[in-house]
Design an enzyme around this catalytic site. Structure first.
Site, mmCIF file in Angstrom:
data_model
loop_
_atom_site.group_PDB
_atom_site.id
_atom_site.type_symbol
_atom_site.label_atom_id
_atom_site.label_comp_id
_atom_site.label_asym_id
_atom_site.label_seq_id
_atom_site.Cartn_x
_atom_site.Cartn_y
_atom_site.Cartn_z
ATOM 1 N N ARG A 83 13.108 3.072 8.861
ATOM 2 C CA ARG A 83 12.749 2.483 7.569
ATOM 3 C C ARG A 83 14.004 2.291 6.726
ATOM 4 N NH1 ARG A 83 7.528 3.016 6.335
ATOM 5 N NH2 ARG A 83 8.001 1.192 5.077
ATOM 6 N N PRO A 141 0.770 -1.232 0.000
ATOM 7 C CA PRO A 141 0.000 0.000 0.000
ATOM 8 C C PRO A 141 0.808 1.293 0.000
ATOM 9 C CG PRO A 141 -0.222 -1.157 2.109
ATOM 10 C CD PRO A 141 0.865 -1.785 1.355
ATOM 11 N N GLU A 142 1.093 1.832 -1.182
ATOM 12 C CA GLU A 142 1.465 3.238 -1.285
ATOM 13 C C GLU A 142 0.262 3.927 -1.910
ATOM 14 O OE1 GLU A 142 5.403 4.298 -2.282
ATOM 15 O OE2 GLU A 142 6.249 2.411 -1.600
ATOM 16 N N ASN A 150 7.894 3.870 0.813
ATOM 17 C CA ASN A 150 9.316 3.561 0.721
ATOM 18 C C ASN A 150 9.791 3.314 -0.710
ATOM 19 O OD1 ASN A 150 11.812 3.301 1.807
ATOM 20 N ND2 ASN A 150 11.424 1.400 2.915
ATOM 21 N N LYS A 161 -2.494 7.879 1.653
ATOM 22 C CA LYS A 161 -2.696 6.451 1.897
ATOM 23 C C LYS A 161 -4.004 6.178 2.633
ATOM 24 C CE LYS A 161 2.296 6.049 2.179
ATOM 25 N NZ LYS A 161 3.435 6.021 3.126
ATOM 26 N N ARG A 174 -4.655 17.496 8.057
ATOM 27 C CA ARG A 174 -3.276 17.234 8.488
ATOM 28 C C ARG A 174 -2.450 16.449 7.458
ATOM 29 N NH1 ARG A 174 -3.361 12.079 10.643
ATOM 30 N NH2 ARG A 174 -5.358 11.324 11.432
#
Length: 285
Positions: free
Chosen positions: A258, A2-3, A162, A52, A121
């Site tokens: 990460r 999931p990006e 990522n 996301k 946000r």
DNA sequence: TCAAGATGATCAG
DNA sequence: TGATCCTCTTGAT
């Protein structure tokens, strides 16, 4: 998985399967039993993705909010649905389709106001037409944090994970540890344009493919990448292998928890620029 | 058979 | 920075 592109596809797919009609909703696992009971019988009015985050508006005024996190997944199938397998948090169904949600970090109902607060946000999403890249730039240009870290901050810009981080930095030839304030405006503009293009391709195909034509497996005579659902990439999870462009060994390092991946030769730009100096005098290595 | 990871994010200290 | 949550797959034992 999931990006951002995954979530935009999900919004399209969920609306395609369930939009405009009442849904049957339940929570086989039980952890979303109350929310599912509330949605059951409501009409799905619309779906959307911001970064996301997946959001779906229902006729009763509820917004379903899903964040897949690192491991969440939605599987679609044709009706009638089989017995649930594994931990199905939420199942949506109608006469023709069903969808099973597993492993999400967030599955909840929001009010309209809560949805607004959530969107407020989030930084600009390259996949949304209403996104303003200058909002991200105003954060990046003032920060001493590495650009590799800023790209993953969903308050700076949303939807990049990522893989897109690693690949867009490679394509920009920018070292991931370059401080935000040492990034040039023109570099940021190119990266944003690149992200828009790469992520749109991701929405269309469901794959993250980032290599240029001359670096495809066919063009270079190497085996295609076969380990996962991803496409052809330059550096993501290729540490220890040779760079497609310069044949240096791709490196990895942990940054803010990460994995970071980069080519030490192709991505030297930016690293040695002094923080606080005139960006124009930033020395290329 | 079982631990380790994984395209994410939050919270405590 | 480290611990934690979520689920499933992969690879080592």
């Amino acid at each position: 998985m999931p990006e951002g592109h995954t979530l935009h596809r999900l919004a399209t797919d969920v609306y395609g399967a369930f939009g405009g009609r009442p849904v049957v909703a339940n929570s086989p696992q039980g952890r979303f039993a109350e929310g599912a009971a509330r949605l059951d019988g409501q009409v799905l009015l619309r779906t959307e993705a911001h970064g996301k985050h997946f959001l779906a508006e229902f006729s009763g005024g509820d917004w379903l909010h899903i964040h897949l996190g690192l491991i969440g997944k939605v599987d679609f199938g044709a009706a009638p649905p089989p017995e649930p397998v594994g931990q199905v948090r939420l199942r949506l169904a109608n006469d023709t389709s069903y969808a099973d949600l597993r492993g999400a970090t967030v599955c909840e109902l929001l009010t309209g106001d809560e949805r607004e607060a959530l969107l407020a946000r989030l930084g600009p999403d390259p996949l949304r037409d209403d996104a303003d890249p200058d909002l991200a730039w105003s954060r990046i240009r003032r920060s001493r944090l590495p650009i590799g870290q800023l790209l993953m901050d969903q308050a700076v810009l949303s939807g990049v994970g990522n893989v897109y981080r690693a690949e867009t930095l490679f394509r920009a030839r920018l070292h991931p540890l370059t401080p935000g304030r040492a990034v040039k405006r023109s570099e940021w503009q190119r990266m944003w344009t690149d992200l828009v293009q790469l992520m749109r391709y991701g929405v269309q195909t469901g794959r993250i493919d980032t290599v240029a034509d001359e670096h495809t497996p066919d063009a270079m005579g190497r085996d295609p990448r076969r380990d996962d659902h991803g496409g052809e990439v330059y550096v993501y999870r290729r540490h220890g292998d040779r760079c497609h462009v310069c044949h240096s060994v791709v490196r990895t390092q942990l940054l803010a928890g990460r994995n970071l991946f980069w080519c030490p030769k192709c991505q030297r730009t930016g690293l040695t620029r002094r923080i606080g100096s005139d960006p124009a005098s930033g020395r290329k290595v």
